[in-house]
Design a protein around this motif. Structure first.
Motif: not given
Length: 192
Positions: A127-153
């Motif tokens: 399913a992640m393969d279907e995400l856009t590059q930006r969506q995938r980057s943000i999803f990985v940083l948030r849900h796999f690396q547990n970064l805060k939204l401000q850190e991702i920004a």
């Protein structure tokens, strides 16, 4: 362990000993971020090597302490996005689902539970393969690396509102894909 400011100065001076310490400190972060973005062990290793080469060659390390980890994530995500673009231009991929699965602890689980979770994780990866590059980057940083939204920004150099909206879109898309895959699975089993 050296303070971050010392690492930054050492990388700028191209001090090999300090760079070796930097590599030891960040190799897992870079590898697992790359693995989750690219889904293959080989590509993750290549991307990690590319990231370290870029950092060594450019020596454009952040000036201030506290930005090093964010900068490392940014360089890693950009390297992975470049690889995903190349892949979409026609290069085939070979996925090793179990390599990604190995990075998830299986404390106290039965073999059946491990197999079920592996199947669920494979569906998530597809399913992640279907995400856009930006969506995938943000999803990985948030849900796999547990970064805060401000850190991702900060890492992606985009407004926090864009991070929130893109993450929301990614989650909706993943939910729709995963619910669709779950509903299709019983039908596929019945046809077998």
């Amino acid at each position: 362990m050296r303070p971050e400011a010392e690492l930054i100065q050492g990388i700028r001076r191209r001090d090999e000993r300090i760079f070796e310490e930097f590599v030891r400190r960040y190799q897992q972060v870079i590898y697992f971020t790359s693995l989750r973005m690219l889904n293959t062990h080989e590509e993750a290793l290549d991307a990690a090597q590319e990231v370290f080469l870029k950092i060594w060659r450019s020596a454009e390390v952040p000036k201030h302490e506290g930005y090093l980890k964010s900068w490392v994530y940014r360089v890693t995500i950009n390297a992975c996005i470049d690889r995903l673009r190349e892949r979409r231009r026609g290069e085939g991929t070979k996925t090793l689902d179990n390599v990604i699965w190995l990075s998830i602890p299986a404390d106290g689980l039965t073999p059946l539970q491990i197999a079920q979770q592996a199947e669920e994780f494979t569906r998530l990866r597809r399913a992640m393969d279907e995400l856009t590059q930006r969506q995938r980057s943000i999803f990985v940083l948030r849900h796999f690396q547990n970064l805060k939204l401000q850190e991702i920004a900060d890492i992606l150099e985009i407004p926090i509102g864009t991070v929130k909206a893109t993450l929301h879109q990614a989650l909706l898309k993943l939910r729709a894909l995963l619910v669709g895959a779950t509903q299709e699975a019983p039908e596929a089993r019945m046809q077998s």
